[in-house]
Design an enzyme around this catalytic site. Structure first.
Site: not given
Length: 496
Positions: A291, A265, A261-262
């Site tokens: 997001e 980003h 997830h990170e």
């Protein structure tokens, strides 16, 4: 003053603003990862001092004069963004008293530690006074910056999702609830039980796998690093885009998918055109777009059957036997659907229901319709309504997220908006890269990352967020692509 001189002065001025904002981000990163516990009080003063300097720069009385001397017709797209954002930042900054900006920075820096201790002690009452102060400050800030007829919440939302309003956002998000709850009920009634990982998952092995996966997905290690924090996050941009994760030794998927997830980003930040660095155009288009990248990496790519083909032998190499028979079993395990309490550990079917709960509660908090002392009870009632399970531990409920402790009111709905945009972008990506599944199955994400670089990352904030996504997909964003993806995926996994 000549227009060219005015624009040069304006650009130089906002390079300082951006640089100081990045310094503030580094202070926050350090506080979450490296700072000793006793440093919190001193850090709050440091954050307040930096915020004070940023506020002075943004409210500099020369900005309107520079802007008046510049002819927008002479500027390129990046210059137009710089001019527009400079005027906007000045307007908002001059409406916020410097003492208020400093106090918000000071209180939120202190409250992070208070929240973490309250969460560990599992007592909302320990955090409630700090939350009350933060809510009061954010209400005061919203009253300062709101345009005529604009709600407090919309005024705060503007910082994360420029141009968006709750009048547009609420129907888009709440409109998903019927199909999401119906899908959750169908899965629950299917009788299908997804497999679970079994084995030993030491911290060092989990971090080794996390680093391997991050590099495979395109994270540039020469421009980043991976550390541990209570709540995973991404910080920085360009040549310094850092990520954090967390380790639960009984659950390697927590670390793995927090990292992925990170990485989404950070890859966005690493992919913004370097020529835009330290300018207003060199930042993300919106948090919803941000997001969309993290959720697309985590779910549409990271939880795909194709990626599990590559991931399964990697996990076996790091952990040994994980209690699964092969990639199909891993695919089922990483997409396991169950009604859990924790948003960051939630499956795709339930995730947006978690966000809707927070979205509705924080609107009520900011408007004054919900008192801080009543928020735990309101949270528990809403969770029982949506998830049909009682919350007995505030660490699993109102205390689980860091966002309110740092004053991020207006941030939560961007998660669900990001999911919607991820659904749209992934559909376009699949159409543009017909070899996507074969690529991911052998651990090659370069074509996917390349498409995202060209269509999303490189543009920074040169385009309005919804225009950026519409240009990439060919139409205005809507929720249908996400809901269709979810129904198709989980119908296959659960035999619906």
């Amino acid at each position: 003053m000549r227009a060219s001189d005015a624009f040069s002065e304006l650009c130089g001025h906002f390079r300082q603003v951006t640089a100081l904002s990045q310094v503030s981000g580094l202070l926050s990163w350090d506080q979450e990862t490296m700072m000793p516990e006793r440093g919190a009080e001193l850090r709050s003063e440091q954050c307040a001092a930096v915020e004070s300097a940023i506020h002075r720069l943004r409210s500099d009385p020369r900005i309107p004069d520079w802007a008046a001397a510049i002819d927008p017709k002479t500027l390129d797209p990046a210059g137009c963004v710089t001019l527009r954002e400079a005027v906007r930042a000045h307007r908002r900054a001059t409406r916020i008293p410097a003492a208020l900006a400093e106090e918000i920075a000071r209180v939120t820096a202190l409250s992070q530690g208070i929240w973490a201790r309250a969460r560990a002690a599992r007592r909302f009452a320990d955090f409630a006074p700090s939350l009350g102060r933060i809510v009061a400050l954010r209400r005061e800030e919203a009253d300062c910056i709101a345009e005529p007829g604009q709600s407090r919440y919309d005024a705060l939302l503007e910082d994360y999702e420029p141009g968006m309003t709750t009048a547009v956002l609420s129907p888009l998000l709440t409109g998903m609830r019927p199909r999401l709850t119906a899908l959750a009920e169908r899965v629950a009634q299917s009788g299908h039980v997804a497999p679970r990982l079994e084995g030993r998952f030491p911290k060092e092995a989990q971090m080794e796998l996390a680093r391997r996966v991050a590099g495979t997905l395109g994270y540039d290690w020469s421009a980043g690093r991976l550390d541990l924090s209570v709540h995973p996050f991404s910080s920085g941009t360009g040549g310094d885009a850092r990520i954090t994760t967390r380790v639960v030794e009984s659950d390697p998927l927590n670390c793995l998918y927090s990292t992925i997830h990170e990485v989404g980003h950070a890859c966005y930040e690493q992919g913004i055109d370097p020529a835009l660095a330290l300018s207003p155009a060199g930042r993300w288009a919106s948090m919803g777009v941000h997001e969309s990248q993290s959720r697309l990496f985590e779910n549409q790519i990271g939880r795909s059957r194709a990626f599990c083909e590559w991931l399964f032998p990697q996990m076996r190499a790091v952990f040994g036997d994980i209690g699964l028979t092969g990639p199909d079993a891993l695919h089922a395990a990483v997409n396991r659907v169950e009604t859990g309490f924790i948003r960051t550990e939630s499956d795709e079917v339930h995730y947006n229901l978690h966000i809707l709960l927070r979205f509705e509660l924080e609107q009520a908090l900011i408007s004054g319709a919900l008192a801080v002392e009543d928020v735990e009870e309101a949270w528990n009632a809403a969770f029982l309504r949506d998830f049909h399970r009682p919350v007995t531990d505030p660490a699993d409920g109102v205390l689980q997220d860091v966002h309110w402790s740092v004053g991020l009111f207006g941030y939560f709905p961007t998660y669900s908006l990001g999911n919607i945009l991820a659904g749209e972008l992934f559909a376009a990506l699949r159409a543009a890269v017909p070899t996507l599944d074969a690529d991911l199955a052998r651990g090659d994400a370069s074509a996917a990352l390349g498409w995202l670089r060209r269509n999303v990352h490189v543009h920074g904030s040169l385009k309005p967020p919804m225009t950026l996504v519409a240009d990439a997909t060919g139409h205005a964003p809507r929720s249908g692509a996400l809901l269709d993806y979810l129904e198709t995926k989980f119908a296959g996994l659960y035999g619906l």
